[in-house]
Design a protein around this motif. Structure first.
Motif, PDB file in Angstrom:
ATOM      1  N   UNK A   8      34.319 114.394  39.988  1.00 13.50           N
ATOM      2  CA  UNK A   8      35.378 114.034  39.235  1.00 13.50           C
ATOM      3  C   UNK A   8      36.558 113.634  40.360  1.00 13.50           C
ATOM      4  N   UNK A   9      37.121 113.255  39.896  1.00 12.75           N
ATOM      5  CA  UNK A   9      37.972 112.871  41.062  1.00 12.75           C
ATOM      6  C   UNK A   9      39.889 113.380  41.047  1.00 12.75           C
ATOM      7  N   UNK A  10      39.966 113.935  42.101  1.00 11.10           N
ATOM      8  CA  UNK A  10      41.209 114.474  42.447  1.00 11.10           C
ATOM      9  C   UNK A  10      42.539 112.680  41.766  1.00 11.10           C
ATOM     10  N   UNK A  11      43.342 113.944  40.635  1.00  7.57           N
ATOM     11  CA  UNK A  11      44.171 112.795  40.693  1.00  7.57           C
ATOM     12  C   UNK A  11      46.067 113.215  40.666  1.00  7.57           C
ATOM     13  N   UNK A  12      46.200 113.690  41.936  1.00  8.69           N
ATOM     14  CA  UNK A  12      47.312 113.926  42.131  1.00  8.69           C
ATOM     15  C   UNK A  12      47.968 112.765  42.807  1.00  8.69           C
ATOM     16  N   UNK A  13      49.552 112.855  42.670  1.00 14.43           N
ATOM     17  CA  UNK A  13      50.352 112.012  43.586  1.00 14.43           C
ATOM     18  C   UNK A  13      50.097 112.099  44.448  1.00 14.43           C
ATOM     19  N   UNK A  14      49.089 111.439  45.295  1.00 14.72           N
ATOM     20  CA  UNK A  14      49.589 111.846  47.255  1.00 14.72           C
ATOM     21  C   UNK A  14      51.088 111.613  47.493  1.00 14.72           C
ATOM     22  N   UNK A  15      52.315 111.398  47.123  1.00 11.68           N
ATOM     23  CA  UNK A  15      53.759 111.766  46.902  1.00 11.68           C
ATOM     24  C   UNK A  15      53.971 112.727  46.769  1.00 11.68           C
ATOM     25  N   UNK A  16      53.498 113.493  45.644  1.00  6.84           N
ATOM     26  CA  UNK A  16      53.680 114.662  45.383  1.00  6.84           C
ATOM     27  C   UNK A  16      53.221 115.554  46.153  1.00  6.84           C
ATOM     28  N   UNK A  17      52.224 115.254  46.394  1.00  6.97           N
ATOM     29  CA  UNK A  17      51.565 116.598  47.840  1.00  6.97           C
ATOM     30  C   UNK A  17      52.344 116.794  48.806  1.00  6.97           C
ATOM     31  N   UNK A  18      53.069 115.205  49.910  1.00  8.89           N
ATOM     32  CA  UNK A  18      53.238 115.132  50.527  1.00  8.89           C
ATOM     33  C   UNK A  18      54.668 115.985  50.534  1.00  8.89           C
ATOM     34  N   UNK A  19      55.361 115.510  49.522  1.00  9.93           N
ATOM     35  CA  UNK A  19      56.553 116.180  49.285  1.00  9.93           C
ATOM     36  C   UNK A  19      56.417 118.189  49.408  1.00  9.93           C
ATOM     37  N   UNK A  20      55.432 118.453  48.178  1.00  3.70           N
ATOM     38  CA  UNK A  20      55.126 119.912  48.246  1.00  3.70           C
ATOM     39  C   UNK A  20      55.157 119.649  49.923  1.00  3.70           C
ATOM     40  N   UNK A  21      54.318 119.381  50.500  1.00  4.20           N
ATOM     41  CA  UNK A  21      54.374 120.024  51.741  1.00  4.20           C
ATOM     42  C   UNK A  21      55.517 119.665  52.806  1.00  4.20           C
ATOM     43  N   UNK A  22      56.395 118.387  52.600  1.00  2.94           N
ATOM     44  CA  UNK A  22      57.281 118.995  52.890  1.00  2.94           C
ATOM     45  C   UNK A  22      58.210 120.088  52.906  1.00  2.94           C
TER      46      UNK A  22
END
Length: 74
Positions: A1-15
């Protein structure tokens, strides 16, 4: 199963999470002394009481007059 999360969304959440932690680290001093605030409010209320005019005329309708006026509205 692949991770389909948006990398920009993850980066924004981290920020935003890092920003929140940074803000939470700095304690905020009390802005108002609660005891003094209560004293000021009590004094302001005491000074703001409406006194009856010297001629005894009412300056605003009393509660019963308001209810009567509301009943007169069609």
């Amino acid at each position: 199963m692949t991770d389909r999360r948006d990398p920009a969304d993850a980066r924004l959440r981290d920020l935003l999470g890092a920003w929140r932690r940074e803000i939470d680290e700095v304690p905020v001093p009390p802005l108002v002394d609660p005891v003094r605030a209560v004293d000021v409010v009590i004094e302001a209320k005491r000074r703001s009481r409406v006194h009856a005019p010297p001629d005894g005329a009412r300056t605003r309708p009393r509660d019963q007059d308001l209810r009567d006026a509301q009943n007169d509205i069609p």
